[in-house]
Write a protein that holds these residues in place. Structure first.
Motif, PDB file in Angstrom:
ATOM      1  N   LEU A 214      93.568  77.210  49.171  1.00 38.93           N
ATOM      2  CA  LEU A 214      93.790  78.407  50.199  1.00 38.93           C
ATOM      3  C   LEU A 214      94.711  78.307  51.111  1.00 38.93           C
ATOM      4  CD1 LEU A 214      92.483  80.872  50.047  1.00 38.93           C
ATOM      5  CD2 LEU A 214      90.856  79.234  51.743  1.00 38.93           C
ATOM      6  N   CYS A 215      95.232  77.117  51.201  1.00 38.28           N
ATOM      7  CA  CYS A 215      96.205  76.759  52.423  1.00 38.28           C
ATOM      8  C   CYS A 215      97.265  76.231  52.667  1.00 38.28           C
ATOM      9  CB  CYS A 215      95.262  75.339  52.901  1.00 38.28           C
ATOM     10  SG  CYS A 215      93.852  75.722  53.704  1.00 38.28           S
ATOM     11  N   ASP A 216      98.463  77.249  52.950  1.00 38.33           N
ATOM     12  CA  ASP A 216      99.546  76.908  53.485  1.00 38.33           C
ATOM     13  C   ASP A 216      99.692  75.555  53.205  1.00 38.33           C
ATOM     14  OD1 ASP A 216     100.295  79.440  52.150  1.00 38.33           O
ATOM     15  OD2 ASP A 216      99.697  79.854  54.206  1.00 38.33           O
ATOM     16  N   ARG A 217      99.674  74.810  54.308  1.00 37.30           N
ATOM     17  CA  ARG A 217     100.018  74.424  55.732  1.00 37.30           C
ATOM     18  C   ARG A 217      98.985  73.012  56.122  1.00 37.30           C
ATOM     19  NH1 ARG A 217     104.916  72.406  56.765  1.00 37.30           N
ATOM     20  NH2 ARG A 217     104.750  70.853  58.533  1.00 37.30           N
ATOM     21  N   ILE A 218      98.429  72.046  56.247  1.00 36.32           N
ATOM     22  CA  ILE A 218      97.564  71.439  56.295  1.00 36.32           C
ATOM     23  C   ILE A 218      98.027  70.509  57.634  1.00 36.32           C
ATOM     24  CG2 ILE A 218      95.964  69.240  55.509  1.00 36.32           C
ATOM     25  CD1 ILE A 218      96.777  70.953  53.215  1.00 36.32           C
ATOM     26  N   THR A 219      97.166  69.903  58.184  1.00 37.48           N
ATOM     27  CA  THR A 219      97.353  68.872  59.535  1.00 37.48           C
ATOM     28  C   THR A 219      96.369  67.616  59.229  1.00 37.48           C
ATOM     29  OG1 THR A 219      97.980  70.062  60.680  1.00 37.48           O
ATOM     30  CG2 THR A 219      97.403  68.393  61.471  1.00 37.48           C
ATOM     31  N   VAL A 220      96.111  66.874  59.081  1.00 36.46           N
ATOM     32  CA  VAL A 220      95.451  65.942  58.894  1.00 36.46           C
ATOM     33  C   VAL A 220      95.334  64.952  60.328  1.00 36.46           C
ATOM     34  CG1 VAL A 220      94.290  63.402  57.343  1.00 36.46           C
ATOM     35  CG2 VAL A 220      96.428  65.468  56.584  1.00 36.46           C
ATOM     36  N   LEU A 221      94.187  64.691  61.089  1.00 35.43           N
ATOM     37  CA  LEU A 221      93.656  63.782  61.560  1.00 35.43           C
ATOM     38  C   LEU A 221      92.889  62.725  61.401  1.00 35.43           C
ATOM     39  CD1 LEU A 221      91.889  66.173  65.205  1.00 35.43           C
ATOM     40  CD2 LEU A 221      94.507  66.554  64.437  1.00 35.43           C
ATOM     41  N   ALA A 222      93.527  61.885  62.140  1.00 38.60           N
ATOM     42  CA  ALA A 222      92.635  60.688  62.095  1.00 38.60           C
ATOM     43  C   ALA A 222      92.519  60.244  63.580  1.00 38.60           C
ATOM     44  CB  ALA A 222      92.753  59.792  60.646  1.00 38.60           C
ATOM     45  N   ARG A 223      91.318  59.561  64.163  1.00 42.18           N
ATOM     46  CA  ARG A 223      90.478  58.754  65.404  1.00 42.18           C
ATOM     47  C   ARG A 223      91.543  59.420  66.036  1.00 42.18           C
ATOM     48  NH1 ARG A 223      90.780  54.832  61.640  1.00 42.18           N
ATOM     49  NH2 ARG A 223      93.365  54.316  61.655  1.00 42.18           N
ATOM     50  N   GLY A 224      92.052  61.106  66.103  1.00 45.44           N
ATOM     51  CA  GLY A 224      91.920  62.129  66.964  1.00 45.44           C
ATOM     52  C   GLY A 224      93.733  62.324  67.304  1.00 45.44           C
ATOM     53  N   GLN A 225      94.375  61.858  65.678  1.00 42.58           N
ATOM     54  CA  GLN A 225      95.600  61.896  66.243  1.00 42.58           C
ATOM     55  C   GLN A 225      96.053  62.719  65.087  1.00 42.58           C
ATOM     56  OE1 GLN A 225      96.568  57.585  66.972  1.00 42.58           O
ATOM     57  NE2 GLN A 225      97.768  57.941  68.483  1.00 42.58           N
ATOM     58  N   VAL A 226      97.631  63.429  64.977  1.00 43.41           N
ATOM     59  CA  VAL A 226      97.294  63.750  63.654  1.00 43.41           C
ATOM     60  C   VAL A 226      98.742  62.743  63.098  1.00 43.41           C
ATOM     61  CG1 VAL A 226      99.468  64.836  62.287  1.00 43.41           C
ATOM     62  CG2 VAL A 226      98.192  65.737  64.891  1.00 43.41           C
ATOM     63  N   LEU A 227      97.601  62.715  61.511  1.00 44.46           N
ATOM     64  CA  LEU A 227      98.156  61.451  60.723  1.00 44.46           C
ATOM     65  C   LEU A 227      99.776  61.820  60.090  1.00 44.46           C
ATOM     66  CD1 LEU A 227      96.768  58.366  60.079  1.00 44.46           C
ATOM     67  CD2 LEU A 227      95.654  59.693  57.837  1.00 44.46           C
ATOM     68  N   ALA A 228      99.361  63.194  59.207  1.00 40.97           N
ATOM     69  CA  ALA A 228     100.040  64.118  58.485  1.00 40.97           C
ATOM     70  C   ALA A 228      99.365  65.422  58.634  1.00 40.97           C
ATOM     71  CB  ALA A 228      99.866  63.307  56.637  1.00 40.97           C
ATOM     72  N   GLU A 229     101.384  65.931  57.893  1.00 40.37           N
ATOM     73  CA  GLU A 229     100.580  67.196  58.190  1.00 40.37           C
ATOM     74  C   GLU A 229     101.965  67.787  56.870  1.00 40.37           C
ATOM     75  OE1 GLU A 229     100.592  69.859  61.275  1.00 40.37           O
ATOM     76  OE2 GLU A 229     102.223  69.924  61.369  1.00 40.37           O
ATOM     77  N   GLY A 230     101.690  68.820  56.118  1.00 41.52           N
ATOM     78  CA  GLY A 230     102.909  69.445  55.015  1.00 41.52           C
ATOM     79  C   GLY A 230     101.641  70.409  54.138  1.00 41.52           C
ATOM     80  N   ASP A 231     102.666  70.491  52.561  1.00 43.28           N
ATOM     81  CA  ASP A 231     101.157  71.170  52.366  1.00 43.28           C
ATOM     82  C   ASP A 231     101.051  70.261  51.347  1.00 43.28           C
ATOM     83  OD1 ASP A 231     102.945  69.636  50.469  1.00 43.28           O
ATOM     84  OD2 ASP A 231     103.618  71.302  50.035  1.00 43.28           O
ATOM     85  N   TYR A 232      99.814  70.661  50.382  1.00 42.90           N
ATOM     86  CA  TYR A 232      98.576  70.009  50.082  1.00 42.90           C
ATOM     87  C   TYR A 232      99.298  68.984  49.587  1.00 42.90           C
ATOM     88  CZ  TYR A 232      94.278  68.124  47.425  1.00 42.90           C
ATOM     89  OH  TYR A 232      93.613  67.517  46.859  1.00 42.90           O
ATOM     90  N   ALA A 233     100.053  68.978  48.829  1.00 41.23           N
ATOM     91  CA  ALA A 233     100.831  68.395  47.095  1.00 41.23           C
ATOM     92  C   ALA A 233     101.155  67.110  48.307  1.00 41.23           C
ATOM     93  CB  ALA A 233     101.687  69.131  46.870  1.00 41.23           C
ATOM     94  N   THR A 234     101.972  66.910  50.012  1.00 41.83           N
ATOM     95  CA  THR A 234     102.343  66.564  50.944  1.00 41.83           C
ATOM     96  C   THR A 234     101.316  64.830  50.757  1.00 41.83           C
ATOM     97  OG1 THR A 234     103.901  67.748  51.173  1.00 41.83           O
ATOM     98  CG2 THR A 234     104.184  66.366  51.555  1.00 41.83           C
ATOM     99  N   VAL A 235     100.627  65.505  51.994  1.00 47.65           N
ATOM    100  CA  VAL A 235      99.429  65.442  52.494  1.00 47.65           C
ATOM    101  C   VAL A 235      98.543  64.472  51.554  1.00 47.65           C
ATOM    102  CG1 VAL A 235     100.172  66.404  54.572  1.00 47.65           C
ATOM    103  CG2 VAL A 235      97.887  66.629  52.947  1.00 47.65           C
ATOM    104  N   SER A 236      98.308  64.922  50.139  1.00 51.38           N
ATOM    105  CA  SER A 236      97.369  64.258  49.996  1.00 51.38           C
ATOM    106  C   SER A 236      98.283  62.887  48.891  1.00 51.38           C
ATOM    107  CB  SER A 236      96.608  65.266  48.376  1.00 51.38           C
ATOM    108  OG  SER A 236      97.832  65.842  47.302  1.00 51.38           O
ATOM    109  N   LYS A 237      99.261  63.154  49.122  1.00 50.13           N
ATOM    110  CA  LYS A 237      99.820  61.730  48.352  1.00 50.13           C
ATOM    111  C   LYS A 237     100.299  60.528  48.990  1.00 50.13           C
ATOM    112  CE  LYS A 237     102.841  64.082  44.459  1.00 50.13           C
ATOM    113  NZ  LYS A 237     102.508  64.796  44.825  1.00 50.13           N
ATOM    114  N   ASP A 238      99.801  61.214  50.112  1.00 47.45           N
ATOM    115  CA  ASP A 238     100.791  60.427  52.010  1.00 47.45           C
ATOM    116  C   ASP A 238      99.436  59.004  51.977  1.00 47.45           C
ATOM    117  OD1 ASP A 238     100.756  59.317  54.301  1.00 47.45           O
ATOM    118  OD2 ASP A 238     101.804  60.940  54.773  1.00 47.45           O
TER     119      ASP A 238
END
Length: 255
Positions: A214-238
């Motif tokens: 569904l999503c064009d862009r994804i921001t991943v938070l962990a412990r209150g901070q941005v861990l990664a950002e990008g499309d699903y393919a990018t962040v899921s491989k991080d």
């Protein structure tokens, strides 16, 4: 050509006694996109949403919406500017019909919330618009049912209809698929895709397969901070994202 950013935060931080829930978050949401905020439990997603909609004041940092600094604004003002959070403003009245719920939301938008106890005629005028919204979210067959009689997924569809009645330019959805079976998830996913045609959507979501499709862009938070950002393919491989999710037991359930 600069990106058209509808909502951005800079250094957004929320500290509770002895605990930093959101720490220096810089978020940029592109106009017209479907943007997801994901992360394991305790990552600060819901706190972030509460900051954006002004249900919590930030400790530090700024929030800019449509070029306007809204850091100091009140929740009601934010909604009037077109930044609306579903499942909060749009509390559904379980004992009233689907149609009546949407009609009340339409009246709230007009600011004449007390008129509906008085004028039958003004209600009739809202009927056509209410029916249109009910149809838009696929609930036409259930017009006369009370909200309380709807299945879980259809209740969510009704909540989205009452939110759309406020004519939001940007919609914040807090875990719209939580607690749903596959059939309901598919229905709400299709609805969000449809609703996003002329709007921007920022959603907190645990269901990663939904986010992926569904999503064009994804921001991943962990412990209150941005861990990664990008499309699903990018962040899921991080590797940091994988580690954050696996390290926390997958990040399912509630905060």
């Amino acid at each position: 050509m600069p990106e058209d950013i509808i909502l951005s935060t800079s250094g957004l931080t929320k500290e509770f006694a002895g605990f930093t829930a959101v720490s220096g978050v810089d978020l940029k949401v592109k106009r017209g996109s479907i943007h997801a905020l994901i992360g394991p439990n305790g990552a600060g997603k819901t706190t972030c949403f509460n900051l954006l909609t002004k249900f919590l004041p930030p400790t530090r940092g700024t929030i800019v919406y449509n070029g306007r600094d809204i850091t100091g604004e009140k929740p009601a003002e934010i909604a009037r500017l077109g930044l609306v959070r579903s499942f909060q403003i749009s509390a559904v009245f379980p004992q009233l019909s689907v149609l009546t719920n949407v009609r009340i939301a339409l009246q709230r938008k007009r600011g004449d919330s007390f008129d509906f106890w008085r004028s039958e005629r003004s209600l009739k005028n809202l009927d056509a618009e209410a029916r249109r919204l009910v149809e838009a979210v696929g609930l036409s067959p259930f017009l006369e049912l009370t909200a309380g009689e709807l299945s879980y997924g259809r209740k969510r569809a009704l909540e989205i209809a009452t939110t759309l009645a406020l004519e939001p330019e940007m919609l914040l959805l807090d875990e719209p698929m939580a607690g749903m079976g596959r059939e309901d998830i598919e229905r709400i996913e299709a609805l969000i895709r449809k609703v996003s045609a002329e709007r921007t959507i920022l959603m907190v979501e645990h269901n990663l397969s939904v986010v992926a499709s569904l999503c064009d862009r994804i921001t991943v938070l962990a412990r209150g901070q941005v861990l990664a950002e990008g499309d699903y393919a990018t962040v899921s491989k991080d590797p940091r994202v994988v580690e954050a999710y696996i390290g926390s037991g997958g990040g399912h359930g509630h905060h």
